[in-house]
Design a protein around this motif. Sequence first.
Motif, mmCIF file in Angstrom:
data_model
loop_
_atom_site.group_PDB
_atom_site.id
_atom_site.type_symbol
_atom_site.label_atom_id
_atom_site.label_comp_id
_atom_site.label_asym_id
_atom_site.label_seq_id
_atom_site.Cartn_x
_atom_site.Cartn_y
_atom_site.Cartn_z
ATOM 1 N N LEU A 151 -8.672 -10.506 25.803
ATOM 2 C CA LEU A 151 -7.606 -10.454 26.796
ATOM 3 C C LEU A 151 -7.222 -11.862 27.241
ATOM 4 N N ARG A 152 -5.951 -12.029 27.519
ATOM 5 C CA ARG A 152 -5.466 -13.302 28.028
ATOM 6 C C ARG A 152 -4.789 -13.026 29.369
ATOM 7 N N ILE A 174 2.380 -1.945 33.947
ATOM 8 C CA ILE A 174 1.245 -2.782 33.509
ATOM 9 C C ILE A 174 0.118 -1.889 32.986
ATOM 10 N N VAL A 175 -0.187 -0.831 33.718
ATOM 11 C CA VAL A 175 -1.235 0.103 33.284
ATOM 12 C C VAL A 175 -0.842 0.731 31.946
ATOM 13 N N ASP A 210 -0.043 -6.716 23.364
ATOM 14 C CA ASP A 210 0.602 -5.804 24.318
ATOM 15 C C ASP A 210 1.646 -6.504 25.179
ATOM 16 N N LEU A 211 1.817 -7.814 24.971
ATOM 17 C CA LEU A 211 2.746 -8.554 25.819
ATOM 18 C C LEU A 211 4.197 -8.095 25.602
ATOM 19 N N GLY A 212 4.582 -7.926 24.343
ATOM 20 C CA GLY A 212 5.956 -7.500 24.032
ATOM 21 C C GLY A 212 6.316 -6.188 24.712
ATOM 22 N N ARG A 216 9.203 -5.655 27.662
ATOM 23 C CA ARG A 216 10.325 -4.705 27.525
ATOM 24 C C ARG A 216 10.315 -3.702 28.685
ATOM 25 N N ALA A 217 9.124 -3.240 29.051
ATOM 26 C CA ALA A 217 9.029 -2.244 30.128
ATOM 27 C C ALA A 217 9.457 -2.842 31.464
ATOM 28 N N VAL A 218 9.075 -4.093 31.700
ATOM 29 C CA VAL A 218 9.453 -4.739 32.965
ATOM 30 C C VAL A 218 10.960 -4.969 32.996
ATOM 31 N N ARG A 219 11.510 -5.361 31.837
ATOM 32 C CA ARG A 219 12.954 -5.613 31.766
ATOM 33 C C ARG A 219 13.765 -4.356 32.087
ATOM 34 N N ALA A 220 13.185 -3.211 31.761
ATOM 35 C CA ALA A 220 13.898 -1.947 32.003
ATOM 36 C C ALA A 220 13.923 -1.573 33.491
#
Lengths: 250, 188
Positions: A151-152, A174-175, A210-212, A216-220
């Motif tokens: 994890l980073r 995030i979850v 999992d960053l991508g 995308r989810a945050v952008r939505a």
Amino acid sequence: MKIERHLDMTPDELSELILHPMFLPRWSDHLDKCDRCYALFKAATASPAPERPGEDAYAGFESAMLIAIGRDRPGLAHSLSSLLAVCGCTIETARMRQLGGHFTMLLRVLGDSESLEAARRSVARWGEAEEIEVEMHRDVRTAERAPRRDLRLFRLRAAAHERAGVVDELTAVIVEAGGDVKHLDGRIERRESGHQTFDVQIDVALAEADLGPLMRAVRALDVRSMIEPVEAAESSVAGRITELRKEMES
Amino acid sequence: MSARTAAVVVAVGSDRPGLANSVAHRVKEADCTFEDARMETLGSYFAMMMRISGAPSNVERLRKRLPGWGREHGLDVSTFDDLREPGPRPGESRFSLRVDAIERTGIVDRLTRALSDCDVNVARLDAKIIHSAFSGELRFILEALVEVQESRLSEVWDALDETELDYVLIPVTDVRAGGAPAFAVRGA
């Protein structure tokens, strides 16, 4: 007011300052003009660095988490930190806020077993005397709770028009992306235009793969956001201080 | 606009993924909003301190339900009445204080003593020991929002100078509009 007094400093103080990573860019110009500083710089870089706490300075220490809350008044932060210092403990992380007229403080404290036990007793007495609710928990990191190496840590900054559910929406995506919230700090900010936004900064432990999906989810969501690795965000803090100094100078 | 009220909530427990979202979801379900929130994982613990607001009945319901919900999820939850937000006292201005120093025991003590001696109120404080990326040495980084009596500003600067820590102290808003900028830097 003392803005610069380097000529009054001892050679040891000055050497330490010249080598300070935050100030080195500014000193590099000055070194061309000042023989005394140039000589000290040469001497300091030629000889071994003075002894300073290294990465393992607190390696054998145990840790504890301390949380305190009570009616706010000046001097509380000092009395608590002073108490811990007397007990031989080091404050590794400190978070203090005034929340709704309350003093709230969250600390991670390092020390040997004896120091932490002395701190636990002293802090309990301090809490009773000052009418502050205080709890101190010794850290119990177990094998299954050991940090995952894949994890980073990423920092998500977001701003949204103030409404119910902003934190829920952000932490839910995030979850879903497999992230773990390590730190969150957010508050309602009142803008000059009169409207309010909820501004939040969240540190998330996440696999790089999992960053991508997270981005995308945050952008939505209906928020303005930015994600970057924590180390990049923290190095920019030192950059901001340097910029600030330049602004002051100009 | 309907009346709103607020409360302060503190939650502590063993950390596990998803806790922050669970708490945030309970707040949203109660139709309350976060005014100010801080969640932190420290060692194996999760801690959360927040000020939430909403319609009085919603806030009251949330305050009643959260401790029981916390017990079911291994969180110790306490709630507190919202007191008046103090804000700066008369003659006070807010300053941002930043400190970057080589770590040694007692820095917070030294710094808060200097501020306390000058009757400076610490509204917000974040500090952390970090490993320097270049040298590997431990550094102490602090950012704070402090409330300073303008008449004692030079005394505060002197007290901070005496801590021998590198610092930047700048006003959050201009305290002397049109006058000399009020800032101090040590170690530059």
